[in-house]
Design a protein around this motif. Structure first.
Motif, PDB file in Angstrom:
ATOM      1  N   HIS A  88       0.690  -1.202  -0.007  1.00  0.00           N
ATOM      2  CA  HIS A  88      -0.086  -0.153  -0.073  1.00  0.00           C
ATOM      3  C   HIS A  88       1.048   1.311   0.080  1.00  0.00           C
ATOM      4  N   PRO A  89       1.963   1.193  -1.041  1.00  0.00           N
ATOM      5  CA  PRO A  89       2.457   2.247  -0.727  1.00  0.00           C
ATOM      6  C   PRO A  89       1.611   3.983  -0.813  1.00  0.00           C
ATOM      7  N   ASP A  90       0.476   4.101  -1.432  1.00  0.00           N
ATOM      8  CA  ASP A  90      -0.112   5.172  -1.328  1.00  0.00           C
ATOM      9  C   ASP A  90      -1.044   5.639  -0.570  1.00  0.00           C
ATOM     10  N   VAL A  91      -0.704   4.949   1.007  1.00  0.00           N
ATOM     11  CA  VAL A  91      -0.991   5.371   1.844  1.00  0.00           C
ATOM     12  C   VAL A  91       0.131   5.016   3.037  1.00  0.00           C
ATOM     13  N   LEU A  92       1.712   3.886   3.121  1.00  0.00           N
ATOM     14  CA  LEU A  92       2.154   3.487   3.914  1.00  0.00           C
ATOM     15  C   LEU A  92       3.426   4.227   3.350  1.00  0.00           C
ATOM     16  N   THR A  93       4.259   5.045   4.471  1.00  0.00           N
ATOM     17  CA  THR A  93       5.862   5.314   3.099  1.00  0.00           C
ATOM     18  C   THR A  93       6.662   4.212   4.026  1.00  0.00           C
ATOM     19  N   GLY A  94       6.208   3.930   5.264  1.00  0.00           N
ATOM     20  CA  GLY A  94       7.305   3.085   5.747  1.00  0.00           C
ATOM     21  C   GLY A  94       6.710   2.957   7.478  1.00  0.00           C
ATOM     22  N   VAL A  95       7.834   1.895   7.905  1.00  0.00           N
ATOM     23  CA  VAL A  95       7.575   1.324   9.152  1.00  0.00           C
ATOM     24  C   VAL A  95       8.363   0.894   9.854  1.00  0.00           C
ATOM     25  N   SER A  96       8.590   1.491  11.731  1.00  0.00           N
ATOM     26  CA  SER A  96      10.451   0.850  12.495  1.00  0.00           C
ATOM     27  C   SER A  96       9.428   0.145  13.143  1.00  0.00           C
ATOM     28  N   PRO A  97       9.958  -1.133  13.472  1.00  0.00           N
ATOM     29  CA  PRO A  97       9.696  -1.501  14.417  1.00  0.00           C
ATOM     30  C   PRO A  97      10.482  -1.085  15.763  1.00  0.00           C
ATOM     31  N   THR A 218      14.859 -13.175  21.546  1.00  0.00           N
ATOM     32  CA  THR A 218      13.436 -13.332  21.152  1.00  0.00           C
ATOM     33  C   THR A 218      12.916 -12.603  19.626  1.00  0.00           C
ATOM     34  N   ARG A 219      11.977 -12.997  19.095  1.00  0.00           N
ATOM     35  CA  ARG A 219      11.063 -11.980  17.816  1.00  0.00           C
ATOM     36  C   ARG A 219      10.042 -11.370  17.973  1.00  0.00           C
ATOM     37  N   ASN A 220      10.254 -11.205  18.756  1.00  0.00           N
ATOM     38  CA  ASN A 220       8.503 -10.523  19.680  1.00  0.00           C
ATOM     39  C   ASN A 220       8.958  -9.648  19.865  1.00  0.00           C
ATOM     40  N   VAL A 221       8.324  -8.385  18.681  1.00  0.00           N
ATOM     41  CA  VAL A 221       7.736  -7.037  18.448  1.00  0.00           C
ATOM     42  C   VAL A 221       6.896  -6.647  19.238  1.00  0.00           C
ATOM     43  N   ASN A 222       7.327  -5.240  19.788  1.00  0.00           N
ATOM     44  CA  ASN A 222       5.428  -4.961  20.776  1.00  0.00           C
ATOM     45  C   ASN A 222       4.986  -3.527  20.125  1.00  0.00           C
ATOM     46  N   LEU A 223       6.065  -2.642  19.894  1.00  0.00           N
ATOM     47  CA  LEU A 223       5.443  -1.418  18.904  1.00  0.00           C
ATOM     48  C   LEU A 223       6.044  -1.127  17.448  1.00  0.00           C
ATOM     49  N   TYR A 224       5.280  -1.091  16.825  1.00  0.00           N
ATOM     50  CA  TYR A 224       6.067  -0.627  15.156  1.00  0.00           C
ATOM     51  C   TYR A 224       5.580   0.868  14.884  1.00  0.00           C
ATOM     52  N   LEU A 225       6.394   1.958  14.406  1.00  0.00           N
ATOM     53  CA  LEU A 225       6.213   3.098  14.060  1.00  0.00           C
ATOM     54  C   LEU A 225       5.734   2.990  12.873  1.00  0.00           C
ATOM     55  N   PHE A 226       5.184   3.261  12.489  1.00  0.00           N
ATOM     56  CA  PHE A 226       4.179   3.361  10.259  1.00  0.00           C
ATOM     57  C   PHE A 226       4.546   5.222  10.748  1.00  0.00           C
ATOM     58  N   THR A 227       4.438   5.208   9.244  1.00  0.00           N
ATOM     59  CA  THR A 227       4.381   6.122   8.850  1.00  0.00           C
ATOM     60  C   THR A 227       3.720   6.594   7.399  1.00  0.00           C
TER      61      THR A 227
END
Length: 412
Positions: A88-97, A218-227
Motif C-alpha cells: 500500500h505505497p499510496d498510504v504508507l511510506t515506511g515502518v520501523s519496529p 526473542t522475535r517478538n516486537v511489541n511496538l511498530y511506528l508507521f509513517t
C-alpha cells in the motif's frame, strides 16, 4: 440621573475610602488573575503539544501489539508489517519496529548499566526534517541506513553522554561492546538534556531492531511506528494496519493503533478537563469577591440612608436609586477586574518565562513554551467580573430603592 453622573458618584465613593475599596476588590482581583493564569498556561501547554507533534510528524502512526493475552503466543513477524507497507505505497511510506532492549554496554573497562537501548529501522530517521520520529537530531556522522538493518550490521548511533564520557567527543568509527558484541559508532546524537548524566536523556543507543531482538533472545516486537504519505491518509493507513492485525490475531484486544492526530485530541481533551476544573476552583475567588461587594454595598446603603432620603424627597425615583448603587457595584468589580487582568497577565508571563526556560533546558531547545493571555480570556474575565458586581450589587441596590423617604430622612 444619567449613567455618567452615576459613574462619577461611584468613583467618588471609591476614592473616599481607598483601602476599603481595595479590600472589597481583592477577591475579584485574585479570581480574575487566577483564571487568566490558568487559561494562559493551558494554552501554552497545548501549543507545546502541537510543536512536539509537528516535530515528530503528524503522519506518524503507533501500533502496540500485545498478542492474544490468553496464555498462547503468536509472534507477529516484522516482515508482515514490511509487506503491508509494500502493498500500500499510496498510504504508507515506511515502518520501523521499535524494540527497547536491556543489556550491558561496555567501553574498555567502563560498564554502563543504565544506558537505554533502542532497536529500530532506518525509517526511524526522517531525512526531510533531519530528526528521528521521537525528535532526536544527528550531531555527527549518520543514522542507521537500510543496508545496516537488512544485514543486521553491528553499527550503532549513540547519545551525547556516551560520546563524551567514553570517547571524549571523538566517537565516530570507535567501538563499544553491547551484550558482549563489538559495535562500531556511525553517528552521534545532538545533546538534548541540560546536563550529560548517566541514565539521563542523552544516555542512549540506537541499533538495528534485528540486533536488539537477538540481544533479548526473542522475535517478538511489541511496538511498530508507521509513517503515512501525509496527514490526510493517516486515518486510512490506520484502518489498513488494524485490518492486518485483526486478520492475524482474530482478536481486537491483541493490538492497539493510534495516529498522532488522535493522540493530540486525547491529550487536549484531558488538558481541557483539567483546565475546566482549575478554572472552576479559581472561580470560587470570584464568588467570594462578589459576596464582599454585596457586603460593602449593604454597609454603604446603611451609611448613606439619609442621602437616599434627601434624593427621594427631591424627586428621585426607585429606579434612579437602584441604578446608582448597581453602577457603583459594577464599577467596583470592573476596576477589580482590570487590576486582576493586569496581575494575571504579569504573573502568566513570569511563570511562562520560567517554565519555558526549564523546558528548553530539559528538552534541548526543541520546544518553546509561551503562556500568553489571549484576548478572549481577558475579555471573558472582565465581563464576568463586571457581571458578578452587578449581580451581587442588585440586592443592596434594591434595598436602597425601597427605603421610605421619611424614615430615611429621620435616620441618624
Amino acid at each position: 440621573m444619567n449613567f455618567g453622573q452615576s459613574f462619577k458618584l461611584a468613583v467618588k465613593a471609591l476614592r473616599t475610602s481607598k483601602m476599603r475599596a481595595f479590600l472589597t476588590m481583592l477577591g475579584i482581583i485574585i479570581g480574575v488573575g487566577a483564571v487568566i493564569v490558568i487559561i494562559s498556561l493551558g494554552n501554552g501547554l497545548q501549543g507545546m503539544v502541537d510543536q512536539q507533534v509537528e516535530s515528530m510528524g503528524v503522519n506518524l502512526i503507533q501500533s502496540m501489539v500485545y498478542g492474544r493475552g490468553d496464555g498462547t503466543t503468536m509472534n507477529l513477524d516484522p516482515q508482515e508489517m514490511y509487506d503491508l507497507v509494500d502493498a500500500h505505497p499510496d498510504v504508507l511510506t515506511g515502518v520501523s519496529p521499535y524494540v527497547s532492549a536491556q543489556t550491558t554496554v561496555r567501553h574498555n573497562d567502563t560498564l554502563y548499566e543504565r544506558t537505554r537501548l533502542y532497536g529500530v529501522s532506518e525509517v526511524m530517521y526522517k531525512a526531510e526534517t533531519g530528526a528521528t520520529l521521537d525528535g532526536e537530531t544527528i550531531a555527527q556522522g549518520r543514522f542507521l541506513q537500510y543496508i545496516d538493518v537488512a544485514r543486521s550490521q553491528n553499527v550503532c548511533v549513540i547519545g551525547a553522554f556516551l560520546a563524551q564520557d567514553a570517547f571524549n567527543g571523538d566517537a565516530l568509527g570507535q567501538s563499544l561492546t553491547i551484550g558482549g558484541v563489538p559495535y562500531t559508532v556511525v553517528g552521534v546524537l545532538k545533546q538534548s538534556g541540560d546536563t550529560l548524566t548517566e541514565g539521563g536523556r542523552d544516555d542512549q543507543v540506537y541499533l538495528s531492531y534485528n540486533n536488539a531482538l537477538k540481544l533479548m533472545g526473542t522475535r517478538n516486537v511489541n511496538l511498530y511506528l508507521f509513517t503515512s504519505t501525509n496527514r490526510d491518509t493517516a486515518a486510512a493507513a490506520k484502518e489498513l494496519i488494524d485490518a492486518k492485525l485483526y486478520d492475524f490475531f482474530q482478536d481486537d484486544d491483541a493490538y492497539y493503533t493510534m495516529t498522532m492526530a488522535e493522540q493530540v485530541t486525547q491529550i487536549n481533551a484531558m488538558m481541557g478537563v483539567a483546565m475546566l476544573v482549575l478554572v472552576a476552583i479559581a472561580a470560587i475567588s470570584l464568588l467570594v469577591g462578589g459576596i464582599g461587594i454585596m457586603n460593602i454595598m449593604l454597609v454603604s446603603v446603611t451609611e448613606r440612608t439619609r442621602e437616599i432620603g434627601i434624593r427621594k424627597s427631591l424627586g428621585a425615583k426607585r429606579r434612579d436609586i437602584r441604578s446608582q448603587f448597581i453602577i457603583e457595584a459594577g464599577t467596583t468589580s470592573a476596576i477589580g477586574g482590570l487590576l486582576g487582568i493586569l496581575f494575571g497577565c504579569l504573573l502568566a508571563t513570569g511563570i511562562g518565562t520560567l517554565f519555558g526556560g526549564v523546558l528548553a533546558a530539559q528538552m534541548g531547545g526543541n520546544v518553546t513554551f509561551n503562556a500568553t493571555p489571549t484576548f478572549e480570556a481577558v475579555a471573558v474575565s472582565f465581563c464576568v467580573s463586571v457581571g458578578i458586581g452587578i449581580l451581587f450589587g442588585y440586592l443592596p441596590a434594591n434595598r436602597a430603592a425601597k427605603l421610605n423617604p421619611i424614615d430615611a430622612l429621620r435616620y441618624e
